[in-house]
Design a protein around this motif. Structure first.
Motif, PDB file in Angstrom:
ATOM      1  N   LEU A  91      22.888   2.604 -12.227  1.00 33.33           N
ATOM      2  CA  LEU A  91      23.059   3.440 -12.848  1.00 33.33           C
ATOM      3  C   LEU A  91      22.997   4.468 -14.046  1.00 33.33           C
ATOM      4  O   LEU A  91      23.601   5.327 -14.229  1.00 33.33           O
ATOM      5  N   VAL A  97      32.742   0.944  -7.475  1.00 33.39           N
ATOM      6  CA  VAL A  97      31.692   1.716  -7.895  1.00 33.39           C
ATOM      7  C   VAL A  97      31.555   3.314  -8.562  1.00 33.39           C
ATOM      8  O   VAL A  97      31.732   3.282  -9.828  1.00 33.39           O
ATOM      9  N   TYR A  98      32.920   3.736  -7.840  1.00 28.73           N
ATOM     10  CA  TYR A  98      33.420   5.208  -8.896  1.00 28.73           C
ATOM     11  C   TYR A  98      34.386   5.322  -9.639  1.00 28.73           C
ATOM     12  O   TYR A  98      34.241   6.186 -10.558  1.00 28.73           O
ATOM     13  N   VAL A 157      31.700   4.678 -12.199  1.00 28.64           N
ATOM     14  CA  VAL A 157      31.045   5.928 -12.457  1.00 28.64           C
ATOM     15  C   VAL A 157      31.699   7.169 -13.057  1.00 28.64           C
ATOM     16  O   VAL A 157      31.298   7.858 -13.648  1.00 28.64           O
ATOM     17  N   ALA A 193      25.396   6.801  -6.965  1.00 21.92           N
ATOM     18  CA  ALA A 193      26.323   5.548  -7.103  1.00 21.92           C
ATOM     19  C   ALA A 193      26.627   5.150  -5.426  1.00 21.92           C
ATOM     20  O   ALA A 193      27.367   4.477  -4.608  1.00 21.92           O
TER      21      ALA A 193
END
Length: 222
Positions: A17, A190-191, A194, A177
């Motif tokens: 990331l 994950v988001y 992010v 991602a």
């Protein structure tokens, strides 16, 4: 059925990331550079004597500003190869960001140019400067100073817009991602992470723009 949060997948994927953040910054900075070049050139051409050149700049601005960025990047990536011009995802992303940002930069910088008093320009010609010198020394820097806050805001928006470049598989944070999410099926974790990485990128850019403003565009103090 309950959902159990597990941010360990994000922790293990953090190196990827972070490299995605580097990719996003790389695309954004390259796009900003191209956008500034288009913006300055477009402002100079916008006031040219040649009517066709003025019409070309006006048409470019209107077309870009009134069409979606996704359509623009798809045109570059999928349509241009049909006429023999094939671009890789990174080049496509940089050109698309530069063209999109450049159209907005033209209008922003032009607004700064219009804020300059005509007497300053006439004084430059009276001192024997030619048109290029007047534009460079008398018009451009004060115009950039006046339009700098709007330009930086537009460029931060351009950085966030770079997430759409994942649609052509350009290497940046959102594309990384998406791959992590497809491997782990941990969409929320994950988001969510992010989102904060994009916030960090935005704050980093705002800090950098503030340093540039202080260094190059602040008024001298006694």
């Amino acid at each position: 059925m309950g959902y159990t949060l597990d941010f360990s997948v994000v922790w293990h994927a953090m190196p990827a990331l972070l490299w995605g953040c580097v990719g996003t910054l790389g695309l954004a900075l390259a796009g900003m550079t191209l956008a500034m070049m288009i913006g300055v050139a477009g402002v100079a051409a916008r006031d040219a004597k040649a009517a066709w050149l003025r019409a070309l700049v006006i048409s470019f601005v209107e077309i870009v500003r009134n069409t979606p960025f996704l359509v623009q990047i798809f045109f570059l990536f999928f349509a241009l190869p049909l006429i023999g011009l094939k671009l890789n995802p990174t080049a496509t992303a940089i050109i698309a960001l530069g063209v999109n940002g450049g159209a907005y930069a033209i209008e922003i910088i032009r607004g700064g140019v219009q804020s300059i008093h005509k007497g300053q320009i006439e004084a430059g010609y009276a001192l024997g400067l030619h048109k290029g010198q007047v534009f460079r020394f008398i018009v451009l820097k004060p115009a950039l100073r006046a339009s700098y806050p709007s330009l930086t805001g537009q460029f931060i928006m351009l950085t966030l817009t770079s997430s759409i470049c994942s649609a052509v598989s350009a290497y940046e944070l959102t594309s990384v991602a998406q791959r992590i999410e497809s491997d782990t099926f941990r969409s929320f974790e994950v988001y969510f992470s992010v989102t904060f990485l994009y916030l960090a990128i935005s704050w980093l850019l705002m800090l950098g723009f503030a340093v540039i403003s202080h260094r190059f565009f602040s008024y001298p103090t006694r």
